[in-house]
Structure formats: structure tokens, C-alpha cells
Design a protein around this motif. Structure first.
Motif, PDB file in Angstrom:
ATOM      1  N   TYR A  26     -37.000 -42.144 -25.762  1.00  0.00           N
ATOM      2  CA  TYR A  26     -35.466 -41.895 -25.264  1.00  0.00           C
ATOM      3  C   TYR A  26     -35.550 -41.487 -23.947  1.00  0.00           C
ATOM      4  CZ  TYR A  26     -30.400 -40.948 -25.542  1.00  0.00           C
ATOM      5  OH  TYR A  26     -29.272 -40.986 -25.363  1.00  0.00           O
ATOM      6  N   ILE A  27     -34.547 -41.809 -23.095  1.00  0.00           N
ATOM      7  CA  ILE A  27     -34.404 -41.295 -21.847  1.00  0.00           C
ATOM      8  C   ILE A  27     -32.946 -40.980 -21.738  1.00  0.00           C
ATOM      9  CG2 ILE A  27     -34.500 -41.767 -19.346  1.00  0.00           C
ATOM     10  CD1 ILE A  27     -36.796 -43.755 -19.770  1.00  0.00           C
ATOM     11  N   ASP A  28     -32.434 -39.777 -21.478  1.00  0.00           N
ATOM     12  CA  ASP A  28     -31.204 -39.442 -21.365  1.00  0.00           C
ATOM     13  C   ASP A  28     -30.915 -39.596 -19.798  1.00  0.00           C
ATOM     14  OD1 ASP A  28     -28.613 -38.158 -21.323  1.00  0.00           O
ATOM     15  OD2 ASP A  28     -29.353 -36.103 -21.112  1.00  0.00           O
ATOM     16  N   SER A  29     -30.277 -40.709 -19.289  1.00  0.00           N
ATOM     17  CA  SER A  29     -29.830 -40.896 -17.882  1.00  0.00           C
ATOM     18  C   SER A  29     -28.737 -41.936 -17.959  1.00  0.00           C
ATOM     19  CB  SER A  29     -31.370 -41.838 -17.347  1.00  0.00           C
ATOM     20  OG  SER A  29     -31.064 -42.105 -16.040  1.00  0.00           O
ATOM     21  N   ASP A  30     -28.031 -41.963 -16.831  1.00  0.00           N
ATOM     22  CA  ASP A  30     -27.201 -42.893 -16.433  1.00  0.00           C
ATOM     23  C   ASP A  30     -27.817 -44.273 -16.088  1.00  0.00           C
ATOM     24  OD1 ASP A  30     -25.313 -44.232 -14.960  1.00  0.00           O
ATOM     25  OD2 ASP A  30     -23.911 -42.475 -14.677  1.00  0.00           O
ATOM     26  N   VAL A  31     -27.515 -45.220 -16.718  1.00  0.00           N
ATOM     27  CA  VAL A  31     -27.959 -46.553 -16.366  1.00  0.00           C
ATOM     28  C   VAL A  31     -28.270 -46.975 -14.976  1.00  0.00           C
ATOM     29  CG1 VAL A  31     -27.472 -47.379 -18.566  1.00  0.00           C
ATOM     30  CG2 VAL A  31     -25.984 -47.956 -16.796  1.00  0.00           C
ATOM     31  N   VAL A  32     -27.030 -46.329 -14.078  1.00  0.00           N
ATOM     32  CA  VAL A  32     -27.144 -46.734 -12.739  1.00  0.00           C
ATOM     33  C   VAL A  32     -28.351 -46.051 -11.939  1.00  0.00           C
ATOM     34  CG1 VAL A  32     -24.795 -46.929 -12.692  1.00  0.00           C
ATOM     35  CG2 VAL A  32     -25.758 -44.627 -11.741  1.00  0.00           C
ATOM     36  N   ASP A  33     -28.879 -45.066 -12.464  1.00  0.00           N
ATOM     37  CA  ASP A  33     -30.058 -44.696 -11.950  1.00  0.00           C
ATOM     38  C   ASP A  33     -31.279 -45.033 -12.294  1.00  0.00           C
ATOM     39  OD1 ASP A  33     -31.952 -42.735 -10.463  1.00  0.00           O
ATOM     40  OD2 ASP A  33     -31.212 -40.875 -11.577  1.00  0.00           O
ATOM     41  N   ILE A  34     -31.252 -46.530 -12.125  1.00  0.00           N
ATOM     42  CA  ILE A  34     -32.336 -47.303 -12.300  1.00  0.00           C
ATOM     43  C   ILE A  34     -33.963 -46.795 -12.065  1.00  0.00           C
ATOM     44  CG2 ILE A  34     -32.245 -48.984 -10.628  1.00  0.00           C
ATOM     45  CD1 ILE A  34     -32.590 -49.677 -14.360  1.00  0.00           C
ATOM     46  N   ASP A  35     -33.814 -46.301 -10.690  1.00  0.00           N
ATOM     47  CA  ASP A  35     -35.294 -45.911 -10.252  1.00  0.00           C
ATOM     48  C   ASP A  35     -35.810 -44.824 -10.993  1.00  0.00           C
ATOM     49  OD1 ASP A  35     -35.336 -47.872  -8.209  1.00  0.00           O
ATOM     50  OD2 ASP A  35     -34.395 -46.556  -7.140  1.00  0.00           O
ATOM     51  N   ARG A  36     -35.173 -43.879 -11.331  1.00  0.00           N
ATOM     52  CA  ARG A  36     -35.480 -42.730 -12.478  1.00  0.00           C
ATOM     53  C   ARG A  36     -35.683 -43.332 -13.577  1.00  0.00           C
ATOM     54  NH1 ARG A  36     -32.728 -39.564 -16.189  1.00  0.00           N
ATOM     55  NH2 ARG A  36     -33.736 -37.511 -16.561  1.00  0.00           N
ATOM     56  N   ILE A  37     -34.840 -44.342 -14.366  1.00  0.00           N
ATOM     57  CA  ILE A  37     -35.338 -44.775 -15.437  1.00  0.00           C
ATOM     58  C   ILE A  37     -36.652 -45.423 -15.596  1.00  0.00           C
ATOM     59  CG2 ILE A  37     -34.514 -46.498 -17.277  1.00  0.00           C
ATOM     60  CD1 ILE A  37     -31.657 -46.127 -16.520  1.00  0.00           C
ATOM     61  N   ILE A  38     -36.966 -45.987 -14.540  1.00  0.00           N
ATOM     62  CA  ILE A  38     -38.213 -46.903 -14.533  1.00  0.00           C
ATOM     63  C   ILE A  38     -39.448 -45.943 -14.366  1.00  0.00           C
ATOM     64  CG2 ILE A  38     -39.601 -48.443 -13.169  1.00  0.00           C
ATOM     65  CD1 ILE A  38     -37.269 -49.989 -12.475  1.00  0.00           C
ATOM     66  N   GLN A  39     -39.238 -44.993 -13.597  1.00  0.00           N
ATOM     67  CA  GLN A  39     -40.368 -43.916 -13.591  1.00  0.00           C
ATOM     68  C   GLN A  39     -40.612 -43.177 -14.727  1.00  0.00           C
ATOM     69  OE1 GLN A  39     -38.993 -40.620 -11.177  1.00  0.00           O
ATOM     70  NE2 GLN A  39     -41.304 -40.011 -10.619  1.00  0.00           N
ATOM     71  N   GLN A  40     -39.437 -42.792 -15.578  1.00  0.00           N
ATOM     72  CA  GLN A  40     -39.710 -42.114 -17.037  1.00  0.00           C
ATOM     73  C   GLN A  40     -40.087 -43.136 -17.889  1.00  0.00           C
ATOM     74  OE1 GLN A  40     -36.866 -39.262 -18.253  1.00  0.00           O
ATOM     75  NE2 GLN A  40     -36.508 -38.509 -16.259  1.00  0.00           N
ATOM     76  N   ALA A  41     -39.538 -44.345 -17.919  1.00  0.00           N
ATOM     77  CA  ALA A  41     -39.984 -45.309 -18.693  1.00  0.00           C
ATOM     78  C   ALA A  41     -41.433 -45.624 -19.022  1.00  0.00           C
ATOM     79  CB  ALA A  41     -39.101 -46.590 -18.603  1.00  0.00           C
ATOM     80  N   ALA A  42     -42.089 -45.309 -17.612  1.00  0.00           N
ATOM     81  CA  ALA A  42     -43.419 -45.758 -17.288  1.00  0.00           C
ATOM     82  C   ALA A  42     -44.443 -44.926 -18.283  1.00  0.00           C
ATOM     83  CB  ALA A  42     -43.921 -45.636 -15.741  1.00  0.00           C
ATOM     84  N   ARG A  43     -43.977 -43.727 -18.680  1.00  0.00           N
ATOM     85  CA  ARG A  43     -44.689 -43.077 -19.629  1.00  0.00           C
ATOM     86  C   ARG A  43     -44.918 -43.794 -21.052  1.00  0.00           C
ATOM     87  NH1 ARG A  43     -40.244 -38.279 -19.844  1.00  0.00           N
ATOM     88  NH2 ARG A  43     -39.286 -39.973 -21.155  1.00  0.00           N
ATOM     89  N   THR A  44     -43.992 -45.029 -21.162  1.00  0.00           N
ATOM     90  CA  THR A  44     -44.357 -45.608 -22.609  1.00  0.00           C
ATOM     91  C   THR A  44     -44.629 -46.838 -22.150  1.00  0.00           C
ATOM     92  OG1 THR A  44     -42.861 -44.107 -23.574  1.00  0.00           O
ATOM     93  CG2 THR A  44     -43.190 -46.219 -24.543  1.00  0.00           C
ATOM     94  N   LEU A  45     -44.014 -47.467 -21.245  1.00  0.00           N
ATOM     95  CA  LEU A  45     -44.236 -48.952 -20.923  1.00  0.00           C
ATOM     96  C   LEU A  45     -45.297 -49.304 -19.729  1.00  0.00           C
ATOM     97  CD1 LEU A  45     -40.521 -49.998 -21.161  1.00  0.00           C
ATOM     98  CD2 LEU A  45     -42.135 -49.884 -23.099  1.00  0.00           C
ATOM     99  N   ASP A  46     -45.710 -50.370 -19.875  1.00  0.00           N
ATOM    100  CA  ASP A  46     -46.891 -50.668 -18.761  1.00  0.00           C
ATOM    101  C   ASP A  46     -45.974 -51.922 -17.831  1.00  0.00           C
ATOM    102  OD1 ASP A  46     -48.645 -51.632 -16.921  1.00  0.00           O
ATOM    103  OD2 ASP A  46     -50.004 -52.064 -18.460  1.00  0.00           O
ATOM    104  N   PHE A  47     -45.450 -51.633 -16.517  1.00  0.00           N
ATOM    105  CA  PHE A  47     -44.796 -52.549 -15.883  1.00  0.00           C
ATOM    106  C   PHE A  47     -45.314 -53.369 -15.105  1.00  0.00           C
ATOM    107  CE2 PHE A  47     -41.341 -49.433 -16.730  1.00  0.00           C
ATOM    108  CZ  PHE A  47     -40.148 -50.099 -16.936  1.00  0.00           C
ATOM    109  N   SER A  48     -46.850 -53.254 -15.332  1.00  0.00           N
ATOM    110  CA  SER A  48     -47.624 -54.425 -14.698  1.00  0.00           C
ATOM    111  C   SER A  48     -47.812 -55.558 -15.635  1.00  0.00           C
ATOM    112  CB  SER A  48     -49.011 -53.961 -14.533  1.00  0.00           C
ATOM    113  OG  SER A  48     -49.817 -53.392 -15.580  1.00  0.00           O
ATOM    114  N   ARG A  49     -47.200 -55.146 -17.097  1.00  0.00           N
ATOM    115  CA  ARG A  49     -47.201 -56.338 -17.803  1.00  0.00           C
ATOM    116  C   ARG A  49     -45.475 -56.724 -18.238  1.00  0.00           C
ATOM    117  NH1 ARG A  49     -48.997 -53.716 -22.547  1.00  0.00           N
ATOM    118  NH2 ARG A  49     -48.902 -55.982 -23.562  1.00  0.00           N
TER     119      ARG A  49
END
Length: 266
Positions: free
Chosen positions: A128-151
Motif C-alpha cells: 500500500y502506498i499513501d500518495s496522491d495519484v498525481v504524483d505518479i513518478d513517486r508512485i512508480i518509484q515506491q511500487a518498484a519495491r513490489t513490482l518489476d516494471f521491466s515486466r
């Protein structure tokens, strides 16, 4: 798994969109002020309740399709809202127990309930990421802890963008689409201009509510290719996949639409 703060400041003296939506769905995580506002809106448009229910069923069918037929094992859910079973990770992990799911929201009421969203299948992961959805760069950075964005990743934004004024949805989605690899998916649901009186009520009470027509909603997908049947009412999207809300029929026609699109692989 993310550590969730034990509490967050909640305003119980004014309606909140996540809690009002919970009221529409028949949930219990709302207050008197939310019920009062929600009932006022339902008096304007009683079809909102079946529309919310049909939208929830669309989530179940679309996630099931992506997990079962396209082999998607990574999901990013923007504007999660309150936990209402079945949640996205419950659907995905019932098909593929190793699915990895990241939820994103910045509403205090959702943060309080976030632990319910983190009850993952042992073989999978939820975050779970506590973030405003407009801050998409921060979301992707934090989501990369769990998700592999090369897939491939399946991103969902259900009943979200009509709360954001232009040009925010187009801007954040353009950045997000660029970060997703071919074979990734984008799922959106959005209300239509027929709900102008409802949008006016939300604007008056919360300063929220932006209506877009079908062409404007389609444009949010950019160069992603819409899966059949394209942009349609929730109950018309792949009804053969499971409960879809056919009983609502014309009652919710032209009030809201949804679609799933894929980033081209060639």
C-alpha cells in the motif's frame, strides 16, 4: 509489506468521496454526514447505486480476465478506495496465488483500513502506498519495491479520474504509459456527462467532479489498444465472464463507461 501508520486524521463533519462510495455499495465504513450526502445524491440519481455495483463487478471480471487469459501477475491500483470484498488482490490471487498487488490512495479513511488490503495470499505480495495519484513518478518509484516494471503491469483507475480536473488525468497517464512495457494494461471506469447534476452536488460539497464524454475518456488510453468490446457501460463489458449487472439494464445506460486497453507488443 509496507508499515501502515496506526491512525490518520479523519474529518467526520463533512462527506468524503470514499465513504460516500462505500455507502452506495452498502458498506459500513461511513458516517452520518456521508449517508446524508449520499442519500441526497441518490435522490437526484438513484441509478448511482446500481452503477457502483456494476462497476465493482467490472473490476472482478477485468482482473480475472487479465490474470487468467493474459497471464498478468502484477497489478497497480490507483485510487483504491475502501476495502470492499472482493478486493483486487483477492480476485487476482484466487486465480494466480503468486500475484503481486500494489494499492495507492491518499484518503485518510483508506489509510486507516489499509491493513485489510494487505492480507495477501502466502505465495503473493500486497503493498500500500499513501500518495496522491498525481504524483505518479513517486508512485512508480515506491511500487518498484513490489513490482518489476521491466515486466507487464496491469494498472487500474476505477471511478477515479472524474474527481480530477483537466489536465491532470491526461498528464499523469502519459507519464505512466511511458513507464509501462509492451503487454501492460490500463483499466479505467468513468462517469458520463449525463450525471451533471450529481457532479454539481459533489462540486458544491467537496469541490470535486469533472465530467468527460466518451471521446475524452477514450483519449486517456493514448496509444494503448482497447480490448473488445471497447468503451462500454460496465454491465456490457464481457458479461460472459461472470456477474455483470444485466438486471440493471437500461437503468444505468449512458451514465458511466469502462474499458481495458493493452500497450502494443509490436
Amino acid at each position: 509489506m509496507t508499515e501502515i501508520p496506526p491512525s490518520a486524521e479523519l474529518r467526520t463533519d463533512e462527506p468524503h468521496p470514499a465513504r460516500v462510495y462505500d455507502f452506495y455499495l452498502g458498506g459500513k465504513d461511513h458516517f452520518g454526514v456521508d449517508r446524508e450526502f449520499g442519500q441526497r445524491v441518490l435522490n437526484i440519481c438513484p441509478q448511482l447505486r446500481p452503477l457502483a455495483q456494476a462497476n465493482r463487478r467490472f473490476l472482478v471480471r477485468s482482473v480475472g480476465l487479465l490474470a487468467r487469459e493474459y497471464g498478468i501477475r502484477q497489478f497497480l491500483d490507483l485510487g483504491t478506495g475502501l476495502p470492499t470484498s472482493p478486493n483486487l488482490h483477492e480476485v487476482a490471487q484466487s486465480i494466480a496465488p503468486d500475484s503481486r498487488v500494489v494499492y495507492v490512495d491518499n484518503d485518510p479513511i483508506v489509510l486507516v483500513h489499509a491493513r485489510a488490503l494487505l492480507t495477501s495470499h502466502p505465495e503473493g505480495v500486497t503493498d500500500y502506498i499513501d500518495s496522491d495519484v498525481v504524483d505518479i513518478d513517486r508512485i512508480i518509484q515506491q511500487a518498484a519495491r513490489t513490482l518489476d516494471f521491466s515486466r507487464p503491469v496491469a494498472v487500474s483507475a476505477l471511478a477515479l479520474f472524474h474527481f480530477l480536473p483537466d489536465p491532470k488525468p491526461a498528464e499523469l497517464l502519459a507519464r505512466l504509459r511511458d513507464r509501462l512495457v509492451p503487454g501492460s494494461f490500463l483499466t479505467i471506469s468513468h462517469v458520463l456527462p449525463a450525471l451533471r447534476d450529481v457532479a454539481a452536488a459533489y462540486q458544491g460539497a467537496m469541490g470535486l467532479g469533472t465530467l468527460r464524454d466518451r471521446d475524452e475518456i477514450t483519449a486517456l488510453f493514448g496509444d494503448f489498444e482497447l480490448l473488445e468490446p471497447g468503451l462500454v457501460e460496465p454491465y456490457l463489458w464481457r458479461p460472459e465472464l461472470g456477474p455483470h449487472g444485466e438486471e440493471f439494464g437500461d437503468e444505468i445506460a449512458n451514465l458511466g463507461v469502462c474499458a481495458v486497453a493493452r500497450k502494443p507488443t509490436e
